[in-house]
Enzyme design. Structure first.
Site, PDB file in Angstrom:
ATOM      1  N   GLU A 368       0.794  -1.232   0.000  1.00  0.00           N
ATOM      2  CA  GLU A 368       0.000   0.000   0.000  1.00  0.00           C
ATOM      3  C   GLU A 368       0.828   1.285   0.000  1.00  0.00           C
ATOM      4  O   GLU A 368       0.392   2.315   0.515  1.00  0.00           O
ATOM      5  CB  GLU A 368      -0.949   0.015   1.188  1.00  0.00           C
ATOM      6  N   GLU A 448      -6.823  -7.801  -0.487  1.00  0.00           N
ATOM      7  CA  GLU A 448      -7.409  -7.607   0.843  1.00  0.00           C
ATOM      8  C   GLU A 448      -8.809  -7.043   0.683  1.00  0.00           C
ATOM      9  O   GLU A 448      -9.073  -6.281  -0.258  1.00  0.00           O
ATOM     10  CB  GLU A 448      -6.604  -6.594   1.688  1.00  0.00           C
TER      11      GLU A 448
HETATM   12  C1  GAL Z   1      -4.771  -2.739   5.022  1.00  0.00           C
HETATM   13  C2  GAL Z   1      -3.356  -3.216   5.376  1.00  0.00           C
HETATM   14  C3  GAL Z   1      -3.373  -4.356   6.367  1.00  0.00           C
HETATM   15  C4  GAL Z   1      -4.330  -4.077   7.473  1.00  0.00           C
HETATM   16  C5  GAL Z   1      -5.678  -3.873   6.865  1.00  0.00           C
HETATM   17  C6  GAL Z   1      -6.776  -3.739   7.864  1.00  0.00           C
HETATM   18  O1  GAL Z   1      -4.760  -1.441   4.560  1.00  0.00           O
HETATM   19  O2  GAL Z   1      -2.682  -3.622   4.221  1.00  0.00           O
HETATM   20  O3  GAL Z   1      -2.092  -4.578   6.868  1.00  0.00           O
HETATM   21  O4  GAL Z   1      -3.942  -2.958   8.185  1.00  0.00           O
HETATM   22  O5  GAL Z   1      -5.643  -2.703   6.084  1.00  0.00           O
HETATM   23  O6  GAL Z   1      -7.982  -3.814   7.215  1.00  0.00           O
END
Ligand code: GAL
Length: 732
Positions: A368, A448
């Site tokens: 990110e 994710e």
């Molecule tokens: C994302 C990140 C993860 C975690 C997640 C929580 O932005 O890559 O490590 O923090 O959010 O939803």
């Protein structure tokens, strides 16, 4: 021949003897100050040199130290290594004195801003310690440093191997001799033997025309071994390297494993555990892979956000779990030196792991992070040069980021954004072109979703659990339905400790579909229920089955996560029956849509109203017309059985074993709101990690123990609501 000795025992740390893997500070479960381990620590150990090591190469292999390690032998610095996730070597040859030598390892657990992943804020903890294994390796002075095995034409009938062996010859001795390569199948049968004359550090060879080779895939993860020995006038060295024959490719229509398309259904994993942080060994690493494969039944794990233990990856190879492996980092980009460290991380990760068939994608972008043309051009170049057989990904969450990788890997947290306003309504995932900004399709996967958009604790109420489940269902349904998307990897498998800037203030992000002990929340069955019924029936109603748990009353709509064809509800001692089928309308793309029971499925209000009798129920699941699983709920649950389940009952010394305790009612359901304390007593040659008095949370509790000698380990649990219970584990 090479000798490798386990070097995990008899370390001195803060005046006590400790064994590895070790966490410098044992943390409470939650509500702690994450600065307490962010300082320097020293580990010491005596090495007695042996006469047989004369004229040999003697090295220590550190699988990982967090972080900034300096290794001294008899007060002379031997090596330093900054990165906390990759292995390094301390060469002791010519430095060892006769008799006892003092090895000292200084580490610094602080978040050194000049090393990835540090410099910004990260949503996880890194802990401090020598948290992976250490081995002492004694080899001939010319020895094998690394082997790379490629399987170029796996889809043809006759298969080949392309092998590169790298020798090290630190004393620059005359290099001549022979290399022998034996190819073995998983039963240890030799399939081919080849011999080459050698005179250089790098040796390239091919083995062709291999017949009857089985491909590695997720259902039949066939593995092979290349046994390489190198014989020079200075001695023999030998390595056994495991690999598999498979092809893996992301294209604009999805993902292909061995030429067959496979929708990826995955979860992200942090390698942390309660109390000891990163410091659990082989058996716990294996167990996590097994939980993902056999309990959560996903087909891929992303090692967010760093290279994980080789034990974990080995197990993924053995059981057929695909891996997306990543370099350390989280949103923040440092200066040029920092970026060079990150490029080194790419190299260290790939050179350590290129022979794992389970790994199908290298993550070469700091998770990110913003675009950075030069840096990411370089990470991609390095990855491609080192390994031309795998594609790269670069996980992003901003739309329209620069695309320098082979696969567009997108964290799509759109579901839940509707709560922030806007007029788009509820969308599970965006189409890839909206995220990429291109007017054409590219290889694409969602890396994710959910996570912080809907944190859910295992003890949250049933309505929240329902919504948690629905969100995971909706995203998977969207991913399954989108032919331009290779799949979706949920955030995340397990709850994890984190910094104060994230999570619920107690230093936990409750983003897992399992808790920190790897006990399932309801949402975990969203994943397992998508797997074929032939691998095991899932039938999990998302309820505690009570009149007054939800707003107003009752249990409807009741989501039943299942891979059955339909279910039958049986009330009133089975006199009233209602069949309900999966919800194909709202979840048309899922392999196994949930069954959602609404009032309309019943001819009348069988549940009665507030003030009437609440009753037992039985839910029967049918597949191919046969009753395959039943789930019962009682209207009057009372504590009936305290279940103690160790992951292993017979272990070798040095094994970490998880023990789960569950408070169950008369029909075996977890008593989710029983908040009693358990007193743990362990005896035998064993370490208990964490406190010996713990609460039941959402009906269960857990802890890990380590066997440190042979004999019987006894674990007994006391609690006021159940008779005292004891189990034994045998260590040998
Ligand atoms: C994302 C990140 C993860 C975690 C997640 C929580 O932005 O890559 O490590 O923090 O959010 O939803």
């Amino acid at each position: 021949m090479r000798e490798t000795f386990n070097f995990n025992n008899n370390w001195i740390f803060e005046n006590s003897e400790v064994c590895l893997p070790h966490s410098a500070v044992e943390l409470p479960f939650n509500y702690f100050d994450e600065n307490i381990y962010q300082k320097e620590f020293i580990y010491e150990k005596i090495i007695k040199s042996e006469a047989s090591w004369d004229n040999k190469e003697v090295c220590l292999v550190f699988e990982a130290i967090m972080a900034n390690a300096h290794v001294y032998l008899n007060d002379k610095k031997i090596v330093s290594h900054t990165d906390g996730y990759t292995p390094f070597i301390a060469r002791l040859t010519d430095e060892l004195e006769k008799g006892e030598n003092i090895l000292r390892v200084k580490i610094d657990g602080s978040e050194n801003p000049s090393i990835p992943p540090f410099g910004g804020r990260i949503d996880y903890l890194t802990y401090a310690g020598i948290y992976r294994d250490v081995h002492l390796r004694v080899t001939s002075p010319i020895f094998i440093h690394n082997i790379k095995i490629e399987t170029p034409n796996v889809l043809e009938e006759k298969k080949s191997l392309k092998v590169r062996v790298e020798l090290l010859n630190p004393k620059a001795l005359d290099l001549s001799g022979f290399l022998t390569a034996n190819l073995l199948n998983s039963e240890g049968k030799i399939l081919s033997t080849t011999k080459y004359e050698i005179n250089e550090n790098y040796i390239f060879f091919e083995i062709n025309n291999l017949k009857n080779i089985k491909l590695w895939d997720i259902d039949n993860p066939s593995l092979y071994e290349l046994d390489i020995s190198v014989e020079t006038p200075h001695g023999i060295d030998n390595i056994n390297e495991r690999f598999g024959f498979r092809s893996a490719e992301f294209n604009k229509n999805g993902f292909m494993l061995n030429g067959n398309s496979l929708k990826i259904r995955g979860l992200n994993r942090h390698q942390s555990y309660p109390y000891v942080g990163y410091a659990l060994g082989k058996s716990a690493q294996h167990k996590d892979a097994e939980i993902l494969k056999f309990d959560l039944r996903v087909n891929l794990v992303r090692t967010s956000h760093y290279p994980q233990s080789k034990h974990f990856l080995n197990r993924c190879d053995e059981i057929g779990l695909l891996v997306f492996e990543e370099i350390p980092g989280w949103q923040h980009l440092g200066d040029k030196n920092w970026q060079n460290k990150s490029i080194e991380n790419v190299q260290n990760m790939i050179e350590r792991d290129w022979n794992h068939p389970s790994i199908i994608l290298w993550g070469v972008r700091i998770n990110e992070s913003p675009d950075n043309h030069d840096f990411y051009l370089k990470t991609n170049q390095v990855a491609h040069q080192l390994d031309s057989t795998r594609q790269t990904g670069g996980v992003r969450k901003f739309v329209e980021g620069e695309f320098l990788e082979d696969v567009y890997t997108m964290n799509d947290f759109i579901l839940g954004e509707e709560e922030l306003g806007g007029n788009r309504g509820r969308i599970p995932l965006r189409p890839q072109r909206e995220c990429t900004g291109f007017n054409y399709d590219v290889p694409y996967i969602v890396t994710e979703f959910n996570g912080h958009m809907f944190p859910t604790k295992s003890y949250d109420n049933e309505l929240r659990q329902n919504e948690h489940v629905l969100r995971h269902l909706e995203v998977l349904n969207a991913a399954y339905g989108d032919s331009n998307n290779a799949g979706a990897i949920g955030w995340c498998a397990f709850d994890y400790n984190t910094h104060k800037d994230f999570g619920s203030g107690d230093r936990i992000c409750y983003h897992g579909v399992m808790d920190m002990f790897r006990e399932p929340k309801f949402a975990s069955y969203v994943y397992s229920s998508q797997d074929d019924a032939k691998n095991g029936i899932v039938l999990e109603p998302v309820t505690v089955w009570a009149r007054g748990e939800r707003n107003i009353q009752g249990v409807l709509p009741l989501i039943i996560l299942t891979n059955c064809d339909y279910i039958e509800f049986l009330f009133n001692k089975n006199e009233e029956k209602f069949a309900v089928e999966p919800d194909f309308k709202n979840f048309p793309n899922l392999p196994h849509p949930p069954i959602i029971v609404n009032a309309e499925h019943f001819p009348e209000n069988v549940f009665g109203t507030w003030g009437t009798d609440w009753q037992n129920v039985k839910i029967d699941g049918y597949t191919d017309g046969k009753l395959v699983k039943s789930k019962k709920f009682v209207a009057d649950p009372v504590p009936t059985n305290l279940e103690i389940v160790p992951d292993l009952e017979e272990v070798s010394v040095g094994t970490d074993v998880r023990v789960i305790i569950r408070a169950l009612d008369q029909v075996g359901n977890k008593m989710r709101y029983l908040y009693d304390t358990l007193s743990i007593n362990v005896s035998g040659q064993v370490i208990l990690f964490g406190p010996n008095s713990i609460p039941l949370v959402a009906g269960s509790a857990g802890f890990w123990i380590r066997s440190i000698g042979s004999g019987i380990i006894k674990i007994s649990i006391k609690n006021v609501r159940f008779p005292q219970k004891e189990i034994s584990i045998f260590a040998k």
